[in-house]
Design a protein around this motif. Structure first.
Motif, PDB file in Angstrom:
ATOM      1  N   ASN B  72       0.837  -1.192   0.000  1.00  0.00           N
ATOM      2  CA  ASN B  72       0.000   0.000   0.000  1.00  0.00           C
ATOM      3  C   ASN B  72       0.874   1.245   0.000  1.00  0.00           C
ATOM      4  N   ALA B  73       0.242   2.380  -0.288  1.00  0.00           N
ATOM      5  CA  ALA B  73       0.981   3.620  -0.498  1.00  0.00           C
ATOM      6  C   ALA B  73       1.735   4.058   0.756  1.00  0.00           C
ATOM      7  N   THR B  74       1.136   3.798   1.910  1.00  0.00           N
ATOM      8  CA  THR B  74       1.792   4.205   3.154  1.00  0.00           C
ATOM      9  C   THR B  74       3.074   3.406   3.379  1.00  0.00           C
ATOM     10  N   GLU B  75       3.004   2.092   3.191  1.00  0.00           N
ATOM     11  CA  GLU B  75       4.201   1.266   3.383  1.00  0.00           C
ATOM     12  C   GLU B  75       5.278   1.617   2.364  1.00  0.00           C
ATOM     13  N   ARG B  76       4.872   1.843   1.118  1.00  0.00           N
ATOM     14  CA  ARG B  76       5.852   2.157   0.079  1.00  0.00           C
ATOM     15  C   ARG B  76       6.496   3.508   0.358  1.00  0.00           C
ATOM     16  N   SER B  77       5.677   4.485   0.717  1.00  0.00           N
ATOM     17  CA  SER B  77       6.203   5.821   0.996  1.00  0.00           C
ATOM     18  C   SER B  77       7.133   5.774   2.210  1.00  0.00           C
ATOM     19  N   HIS B  78       6.736   4.988   3.204  1.00  0.00           N
ATOM     20  CA  HIS B  78       7.576   4.866   4.395  1.00  0.00           C
ATOM     21  C   HIS B  78       8.910   4.212   4.066  1.00  0.00           C
ATOM     22  N   ALA B  79       8.858   3.136   3.309  1.00  0.00           N
ATOM     23  CA  ALA B  79      10.090   2.403   3.006  1.00  0.00           C
ATOM     24  C   ALA B  79      11.087   3.288   2.248  1.00  0.00           C
ATOM     25  N   MET B  80      10.588   4.056   1.288  1.00  0.00           N
ATOM     26  CA  MET B  80      11.487   4.936   0.525  1.00  0.00           C
ATOM     27  C   MET B  80      12.043   6.043   1.403  1.00  0.00           C
ATOM     28  N   ALA B  81      11.193   6.613   2.255  1.00  0.00           N
ATOM     29  CA  ALA B  81      11.646   7.689   3.135  1.00  0.00           C
ATOM     30  C   ALA B  81      12.703   7.172   4.108  1.00  0.00           C
TER      31      ALA B  81
END
Lengths: 403, 428
Positions: B72-81
């Motif tokens: 999901n977008a939250t996990e992906r955004s978190h992982a990249m950050a």
């Protein structure tokens, strides 16, 4: 307390809540003793909600085209921000609005529940869900709806309708967004980087998709409404959401004095923090916030708590406030407005400013759990504990207590 | 006591960059990204994350090489950050708790469709019009789902980053649409200039590409539909540009007061010397036709940095490849710089990495810094049919060696957001 040119003062308040539209309705709430929570028990039954009051949108959003481009979340915010600009005497000051900074606390926008329901219903009959999403969204979504959903488009609409364009920043992250918005705008004014800032947010609570966020963790109160301090043993999780918008104009004292503005109150301290929510760690953090903001030094303050009513954390907050400010009357304003999530903290600051300006001895919002006030307070402390995370505190001083 | 070596033309603390990190469709890490970017490699590809049949746009610069605990977008955004922050902190030599504030630009996420379908599967059948969310509430009332809630709380990403990196105080999560990354940096700069902090961790991340986000931008006619070949679709400042290419990525900058950075012996990668912003009240998605607000934002950034139009050696353009943006950006730049613009290279990183939306301003700030540090100006690729109405030196197709000491980086977004940065080399 001595006055300084870069003191942060509040020169405008704009409020829309279940309690009414505008400052008069909210001053009446603070100075009167009648307590009607204005609860709608039907729309989202079994979940009660504090609905938006009757509003003539055109009073603050004159163009029908602008009204159509927004969801109610945005309309509430644009409306309340217009009231704040009016109250500060800046609404028709094009030059001031063009230089004014803006920090908005925003959540997500509003979904098209018919389109979403149509897709979910169709999915029960089909296995190719991905193709279904592509097909339905392509044909059914209204392009403009996207703009009613983007978090920064409340700010965008305020720029369009009220021409506030000095800067535009949207903070997200539930209650913490409102805390950081006030903290950031105040820090800029204190540092001489800003002279006037429009700060606040809004929520349209009368929607099942909004409630999802709260009820995903069993957070929503069910059945009969009760005040925030009385929900520990009531049905459901304790939160009753409320529709509304809350905005303040923060201004440097120098600017306010130079233009002869009415000062509601002086925002003498504001701080926020986060961390583990064990009772000890939370108490430690709240004490640090109270030290940092000067709240501990306040003489006979009024405490305006933005408690959401969520079980456990609301009980913990009450205990902590009792320890930190043992003699201060506490008012949980969420009992009467509902919980507004992002603008909870700005709402507390707005109510505190009105209470100090009106020199009001605020009658309890919950006679069983809140002590009466014999004399008006000269200092108000505002607290917000996010329903999941984040804590904030602010201290406001009545103007005549200064100097 | 600060000396003038550590303060700017207005007596404020100078703000140094001591660590940088990047993730984009070109890969993970500054080194890999910079190599690909300066070689003119495109990260744009056909979408495989979800089926695209029937969609007018079927390409993106998604980041598909991460291992995620949930799609999901939250996990992906978190992982990249988290990756970008780790790289930036490691480069800055800060290994203990960070101890300064966190400013995070993050996408406003909503539940994924897969999550709605999962709720729908458990729900009772429709009992009325448009009642899906009422039925979801009934499901959650009996079976709360904390992981689902965490995936739709806007404060969830910064919460985890704050714990992991030991940042101080309440983190700020923000969105100023396509200017978000720039705003995050600006907030960090302000905190240091105000003396509220000696250091700030500024992050921007966007991993929100899914069918719905693609379709929404598509319905606004904002996306390129030239799907074949994907790497040719993003062509800023050309005559046949037809929209931006949606993309993902993240960037981190560790900001410190120059004085504090030098005191601990940190390597100074460069300075952020100017920030400017100005909102537009013209329209929800379109800029004022006269470019007034964008011009004001550029001028504000130059003024904040104590520069006039002769002080900039390279412009890292917003350059989205939409007909509207590129025209407006040229109008803006020609209005501010006049004839000086003839000798200033202006290139668009988006020609290669697409438009990373929330993350773009921070990613482009990192690349601006790399331009100064390496003396290499990244190209604008796919520049085959120049738009005669935009006579810019866009560094067409091939990188250029040039000594640059100050860069202007532009970001413009829906909702009237305009924000610009001036980035400079390390002080002599």
């Amino acid at each position: 307390m001595s006055e300084a040119a870069n003191d942060v003062v509040i020169t405008g308040v704009g409020l829309v809540t279940a309690q009414g539209v505008g400052n008069d309705a909210h001053v009446a709430l603070l100075t009167g003793s009648e307590r009607d929570p204005h609860v709608d028990a039907r729309t989202l039954a079994p979940y009660p909600v504090h609905p938006k009051p009757e509003i003539d949108w055109s009073q603050q959003i004159p163009r029908r085209g602008d009204q159509r481009q927004m969801g109610d979340w945005q309309r509430l915010g644009v409306y309340a921000s217009g009231l704040a600009l009016d109250d500060a005497g800046l609404k028709d000051d094009a030059e001031a609005c063009a230089a004014m900074d803006m920090v908005i606390a925003a959540g997500g926008g509003e979904r098209d529940q018919s389109v979403d329901s149509m897709i979910v219903d169709a999915a029960a009959e089909r296995d190719d869900h991905d193709a279904l999403v592509n097909e339905k969204l392509t044909s059914e979504l209204r392009p403009t709806l996207f703009l009613a959903q983007l978090s920064n488009l409340l700010a965008g609409n305020i720029s369009i309708v009220h021409k506030v364009t000095g800067s535009s920043r949207t903070f997200m992250g539930e209650e913490a967004a409102g805390i950081s918005a006030v903290e950031t705008a105040a820090a800029r004014i204190r540092a001489g980087q800003s002279t006037q800032a429009l700060v606040g947010g809004s929520l349209n609570a009368e929607r099942a998709d909004m409630l999802l966020l709260v009820e995903a963790a069993s957070g929503a109160a069910r059945g009969e409404w009760s005040p925030v301090w009385a929900r520990e043993n009531a049905a459901g999780g304790g939160i009753v959401l409320g529709s509304g918008g809350a905005f303040v104009i923060l201004e440097s004292r120098k600017s306010a004095n130079a233009r002869g503005a009415t000062i509601h109150a002086h925002l003498s301290g504001v701080a926020g923090d986060r961390g583990a929510r064990t009772p000890d760690r939370l108490a430690e953090r709240m004490r640090r916030l109270a030290e940092e903001t000067g709240a501990l030094e306040a003489d006979a303050p009024l405490v305006l708590s933005g408690a959401s009513g969520l079980k456990d954390i609301t009980r913990d907050e009450r205990a902590i406030l009792g320890d930190l400010f043992p003699h201060a009357p506490v008012r949980g304003y969420g009992s009467l407005t509902g919980h507004l999530i992002e603008p909870t903290f700005p709402l507390g600051i707005a109510l505190a400013a009105l209470a100090l300006k009106a020199n009001a001895a605020v009658a309890p919002f919950d006679a069983e759990n809140e002590a009466p006030m014999r004399v008006p307070a000269k200092t108000a402390i505002v607290t917000t504990l996010g329903h999941v995370r984040g804590e904030g505190m602010a201290v406001l001083q009545a103007e005549d207590a200064n100097g | 006591m600060s000396t003038s070596r550590y303060t700017d033309h207005l007596g404020r603390p100078l703000v140094a960059v001591t660590g940088i990190g990047v993730v984009s469709s070109l890969g993970s890490g500054v080194a890999d990204n910079w190599r690909a970017l300066t070689d003119g490699v495109s990260g744009i590809h056909s979408i495989t994350r979800f089926p695209t049949e029937g969609l007018s746009t079927r390409i993106a610069g998604t980041v598909d090489f991460l291992d995620l605990p949930a799609e999901n977008a939250t996990e992906r955004s978190h992982a990249m950050a988290a990756f970008a922050a780790e790289e930036a902190l490691s480069g800055s030599g800060i290994s203990s708790a960070f101890g300064g504030p966190l400013f995070l630009a993050a996408p406003p996420v909503e539940p994924e469709w897969s999550q709605r379908f999962a709720l729908g599967d458990k729900a009772h059948p429709a009992a009325g019009e448009a009642d899906a969310y009422r039925r979801f509430l009934d499901v959650l009332k009996d079976a709360p789902d904390l992981a689902f809630r965490e995936s739709i709380l806007f404060g969830a990403i910064s919460e985890r980053l704050a714990d992991r990196f030991g940042t101080r105080g309440l983190p700020v999560t923000l969105s100023t649409a396509c200017a978000s990354g720039t705003t995050a940096i600006q907030l960090g700069v302000e905190a240091i200039r105000q003396g509220r902090a000696d250091r700030a961790l500024t992050l921007a991340t966007d991993g929100s590409v899914n069918a719905e986000s693609l379709i929404r931008f598509s319905l606004l006619s904002a996306l390129s539909t030239q799907n074949d070949p994907p790497e040719k679709a993003s062509k800023p400042f050309t005559k046949n540009r037809d929209g931006f290419v949606i993309a993902e990525g993240s960037a981190a900058l560790v900001l410190e007061s120059l004085e504090a950075a030098e005191a601990r012996g940190a390597e100074i990668l460069g300075l952020v010397t100017g920030c400017g912003e100005k909102a537009d009240h013209f329209h929800r998605t379109r800029s004022s036709p006269d470019g007034g607000p964008a011009i004001a934002a550029v001028r504000a950034a130059l003024e904040d940095a104590g520069l006039d139009e002769t002080g900039i050696g390279y412009i890292n353009a917003h350059g989205t490849s939409t007909p509207e943006n590129d025209k407006m950006e040229y109008l803006t730049l020609s209005s501010v710089f006049g004839t000086a613009l003839d000798t200033i290279p202006v290139s668009s990183n988006k020609s290669m990495i697409g438009h990373t939306l929330t993350a773009a301003g921070a990613i482009e700030a990192v690349f601006s810094l790399m331009t100064i540090r390496t003396g290499t100006v990244p190209p604008t690729i796919n520049h085959e049919t120049p738009d005669p109405a935009i006579p810019l030196d866009v560094v067409p197709n091939v990188k250029r060696e040039a000594s640059v000491s100050r860069v202007l980086s532009n970001s413009f977004g829906f909702g009237g957001q305009n924000a610009c940065l001036v980035i400079a080399g390390e002080p002599a």
